[in-house]
Scaffold this motif. Sequence first.
Motif, mmCIF file in Angstrom:
data_model
loop_
_atom_site.group_PDB
_atom_site.id
_atom_site.type_symbol
_atom_site.label_atom_id
_atom_site.label_comp_id
_atom_site.label_asym_id
_atom_site.label_seq_id
_atom_site.Cartn_x
_atom_site.Cartn_y
_atom_site.Cartn_z
ATOM 1 N N LYS A 48 37.134 67.861 123.408
ATOM 2 C CA LYS A 48 36.660 66.488 123.553
ATOM 3 C C LYS A 48 35.216 66.392 123.089
ATOM 4 C CE LYS A 48 39.503 64.846 127.436
ATOM 5 N NZ LYS A 48 39.463 64.232 128.799
ATOM 6 N N THR A 49 34.888 65.291 122.441
ATOM 7 C CA THR A 49 33.490 65.012 122.118
ATOM 8 C C THR A 49 32.933 64.090 123.195
ATOM 9 O OG1 THR A 49 34.140 63.143 120.708
ATOM 10 C CG2 THR A 49 33.874 65.285 119.650
ATOM 11 N N ALA A 50 31.639 63.839 123.163
ATOM 12 C CA ALA A 50 30.999 63.021 124.201
ATOM 13 C C ALA A 50 31.646 61.646 124.296
ATOM 14 C CB ALA A 50 29.512 62.877 123.888
ATOM 15 N N ALA A 51 31.747 61.152 125.508
ATOM 16 C CA ALA A 51 32.334 59.829 125.730
ATOM 17 C C ALA A 51 31.449 58.749 125.125
ATOM 18 C CB ALA A 51 32.506 59.583 127.227
ATOM 19 N N PRO A 52 32.044 57.677 124.609
ATOM 20 C CA PRO A 52 31.248 56.595 124.023
ATOM 21 C C PRO A 52 30.395 55.893 125.082
ATOM 22 C CG PRO A 52 33.552 56.461 123.340
ATOM 23 C CD PRO A 52 33.478 57.448 124.454
ATOM 24 N N SER A 53 29.283 55.348 124.638
ATOM 25 C CA SER A 53 28.434 54.564 125.543
ATOM 26 C C SER A 53 28.980 53.150 125.714
ATOM 27 C CB SER A 53 27.003 54.494 124.994
ATOM 28 O OG SER A 53 26.994 53.852 123.727
ATOM 29 N N GLY A 54 29.858 52.753 124.812
ATOM 30 C CA GLY A 54 30.457 51.430 124.877
ATOM 31 C C GLY A 54 31.246 51.133 123.619
ATOM 32 N N ASP A 55 31.664 49.882 123.485
ATOM 33 C CA ASP A 55 32.425 49.480 122.305
ATOM 34 C C ASP A 55 31.520 49.403 121.072
ATOM 35 O OD1 ASP A 55 34.513 49.329 124.033
ATOM 36 O OD2 ASP A 55 34.883 47.182 123.779
ATOM 37 N N ILE A 56 32.161 49.314 119.915
ATOM 38 C CA ILE A 56 31.433 49.203 118.654
ATOM 39 C C ILE A 56 32.160 48.161 117.799
ATOM 40 C CG2 ILE A 56 32.729 51.043 117.484
ATOM 41 C CD1 ILE A 56 30.081 51.958 116.229
ATOM 42 N N PRO A 57 31.435 47.313 117.093
ATOM 43 C CA PRO A 57 32.109 46.272 116.306
ATOM 44 C C PRO A 57 33.070 46.838 115.262
ATOM 45 C CG PRO A 57 29.790 45.760 116.533
ATOM 46 C CD PRO A 57 29.963 47.151 117.049
ATOM 47 N N SER A 58 32.642 47.906 114.568
ATOM 48 C CA SER A 58 33.487 48.478 113.522
ATOM 49 C C SER A 58 32.960 49.851 113.133
ATOM 50 C CB SER A 58 33.515 47.577 112.285
ATOM 51 O OG SER A 58 32.224 47.513 111.693
ATOM 52 N N PHE A 59 33.816 50.626 112.478
ATOM 53 C CA PHE A 59 33.359 51.870 111.856
ATOM 54 C C PHE A 59 34.223 52.139 110.629
ATOM 55 C CE2 PHE A 59 36.531 53.461 114.911
ATOM 56 C CZ PHE A 59 37.220 54.431 114.195
ATOM 57 N N THR A 60 33.720 53.006 109.756
ATOM 58 C CA THR A 60 34.434 53.357 108.532
ATOM 59 C C THR A 60 34.861 54.811 108.576
ATOM 60 O OG1 THR A 60 32.310 53.821 107.462
ATOM 61 C CG2 THR A 60 33.283 51.646 107.096
ATOM 62 N N TRP A 61 35.959 55.108 107.909
ATOM 63 C CA TRP A 61 36.539 56.453 107.942
ATOM 64 C C TRP A 61 37.015 56.833 106.547
ATOM 65 C CZ3 TRP A 61 36.055 59.193 112.324
ATOM 66 C CH2 TRP A 61 36.697 60.427 112.394
ATOM 67 N N ALA A 62 36.647 58.016 106.093
ATOM 68 C CA ALA A 62 37.049 58.483 104.766
ATOM 69 C C ALA A 62 38.320 59.316 104.857
ATOM 70 C CB ALA A 62 35.937 59.310 104.137
ATOM 71 N N ILE A 63 39.275 59.051 103.960
ATOM 72 C CA ILE A 63 40.444 59.916 103.814
ATOM 73 C C ILE A 63 40.531 60.352 102.360
ATOM 74 C CG2 ILE A 63 41.781 59.107 105.774
ATOM 75 C CD1 ILE A 63 43.266 57.218 104.019
ATOM 76 N N TYR A 64 41.048 61.574 102.150
ATOM 77 C CA TYR A 64 40.956 62.195 100.827
ATOM 78 C C TYR A 64 41.893 61.577 99.795
ATOM 79 C CZ TYR A 64 45.222 64.828 101.968
ATOM 80 O OH TYR A 64 46.499 65.188 102.310
ATOM 81 N N ALA A 65 42.853 60.755 100.244
ATOM 82 C CA ALA A 65 43.780 60.140 99.293
ATOM 83 C C ALA A 65 44.348 58.870 99.894
ATOM 84 C CB ALA A 65 44.916 61.101 98.947
ATOM 85 N N GLU A 66 44.788 57.999 99.056
ATOM 86 C CA GLU A 66 45.440 56.772 99.511
ATOM 87 C C GLU A 66 46.808 57.112 100.082
ATOM 88 O OE1 GLU A 66 46.464 52.283 97.826
ATOM 89 O OE2 GLU A 66 45.687 53.832 96.481
ATOM 90 N N PRO A 67 47.177 56.539 101.231
ATOM 91 C CA PRO A 67 48.506 56.802 101.775
ATOM 92 C C PRO A 67 49.606 56.410 100.798
ATOM 93 C CG PRO A 67 47.127 55.786 103.439
ATOM 94 C CD PRO A 67 46.358 55.717 102.145
ATOM 95 N N PHE A 68 50.671 57.172 100.802
ATOM 96 C CA PHE A 68 51.837 56.852 99.987
ATOM 97 C C PHE A 68 52.545 55.634 100.566
ATOM 98 C CE2 PHE A 68 56.487 57.466 99.492
ATOM 99 C CZ PHE A 68 56.572 57.354 98.114
ATOM 100 N N THR A 69 52.574 55.550 101.896
ATOM 101 C CA THR A 69 53.269 54.478 102.585
ATOM 102 C C THR A 69 52.823 54.429 104.036
ATOM 103 O OG1 THR A 69 55.457 53.598 103.184
ATOM 104 C CG2 THR A 69 55.181 55.976 103.273
ATOM 105 N N LEU A 70 53.069 53.294 104.701
ATOM 106 C CA LEU A 70 52.928 53.193 106.151
ATOM 107 C C LEU A 70 54.297 52.978 106.799
ATOM 108 C CD1 LEU A 70 49.648 51.102 106.650
ATOM 109 C CD2 LEU A 70 49.964 53.592 106.680
ATOM 110 N N ASP A 71 55.346 53.174 106.039
ATOM 111 C CA ASP A 71 56.703 53.155 106.576
ATOM 112 C C ASP A 71 56.918 54.469 107.315
ATOM 113 O OD1 ASP A 71 59.425 53.320 107.073
ATOM 114 O OD2 ASP A 71 60.023 52.629 105.085
#
Length: 550
Positions: A48-71
């Motif tokens: 586990k990492t440290a618990a959040p201090s609260g909510d956050i409006p948004s965040f961005t996340w990098a993935i190494y490739a575009e998903p083939f599908t969400l099916d």
Amino acid sequence: MTTSPSNRRRAAVVAGALTAALLLAACSPQGSSGGSSGDHPSFTLTSKTAAPSGDIPSFTWAIYAEPFTLDYAHAFDYPDNQVLANVCESLLRLNPDWTLSPSLATSFSHPTPLKWVYEIRDGVTFHDGSPLTAADAVASMRRHLDPEVGSAWFSVYQNVSSITQTGAREVTVTTTRPDSQFNLAMGGSAGVVESAATLAKAGADYGNSTGGVNCTGPFEFTSWKSGESITLTRYPGYWDSTLKAKAGKVTFLFMNDSTSRTNALTSGEVDGSWMIPMDAVDTLSGSSSGGKLYFGLNTAVNSLVVSNLKGPLGDVNVRKALMMALDRQGIVDAAVKGYGTVTDALTTKSVWEGASKDALATAFTGLHAYPYDVKAAKALVEKAGATGKQIVIRTAPIGTDFSVVAQATAAAAQSIGLKAKIETVTPNAYTTLFSDPAARAGADLFYTSWYLSSPDPLEMYSVLRTGDFSNYGDWSDPSFDAVVSDALGIDDPAARSEKSAEAQRIANDQLPWLPLFESPTSVYLGKRITGVQPSVAFLYYPWAATIGAR
């Protein structure tokens, strides 16, 4: 056995490349029994990492490739599932510690050896506001049996004869034979429940950038900009108060280039990412950006798939010789910068949930070792009459580990009298190796990081049975098939593990795939966010919901 035309798998990737000269120098053997020697980095697994201090409006996340599908029926790879895990939910929940707990099914029972009964949770709504029903679960599960769908998860359902609603909120699955693995798979994509109305309405567009999905998770699908990003937003009506999303929005950015991805993380342009390129570990660990790199539980073994048993590798002695000629510690040092462990098994100990001590001893300490020994390996090749014969290693410009493994394997083959040819294809073409037999034509070996989706090693050995779709080299061993068949009918994990250990020992001796090493899951959190649980369960657990403000 019926097969799936859409079965894709597990090419864990980190972009970047090394020159052949540097690569071979990095992988050159340092001794006759242990391969490369020297200091290797130590690391600690974080649950586990440290618990959040609260909510956050948004965040961005990098993935190494575009998903083939969400099916969910076709989500069979890292990019697909790390997004889908936050949007769609399964009957059971696969947790970061690799245990299963109730999710859309409040409970399950196993009243007879051929029946699994699920009670569907009340008070849950899909993202369009419609209520979850037992009929939705039936429709979602039946898709895996439909040959027109071509589910990548058909193997989970191969013993299923019927899926019916047997009560107001009850679903009963009947199998043709006892199958202990079916219920264990209900924590992954095979157990996802989607709105039956949405499935009918979306048709062929379901799960793509146009049709999207309509599930029950803490985030709902908002948009998919092809070639650029996927955006999810918090679903205010989410049923599980313990996993309500702390972020109002998360945007997944498709970043194929590892250098660009690393730079975006260190600069704070992107807030986080799974599967960090190992050549960026030192950069990110020492970054002044305020972020932090973590390592967590993994279930993947990095292996060479033997995809052609009609060539030189059809002789087990040649497969053993190649294993003995590979400096696997050198591969670990060069491919993942030492953040890994050489293994002779195709499973990690983390998936042996409930195994007996005797089974673990058989499965791991009882395995035949393949220490580096070129002289002995060359003798095996000569004995097999394979000297001078060629093997083809197929690879792609996907990542450092791909380059390292391909070059090191070619060097190992040449050192024992074989000829070796490396064929490089595009990353997209490489992905089809896992789904299309025609794409594998002419290839003897290709590399994979093969993760398991349930807390049981039998999942791995089920795919190596005669005729299974993911048995890419068409390996067949009647004694192995019999052991796996027996194991499938055993409900008790400890008793089942005894059979799984036998299967692991046979695979270790016959080498239908060549195990190389295992390494931890990695995740980087920038200075703005915290709260994630580092684990390969990010493929099925709603990990983004736990991330909030640091």
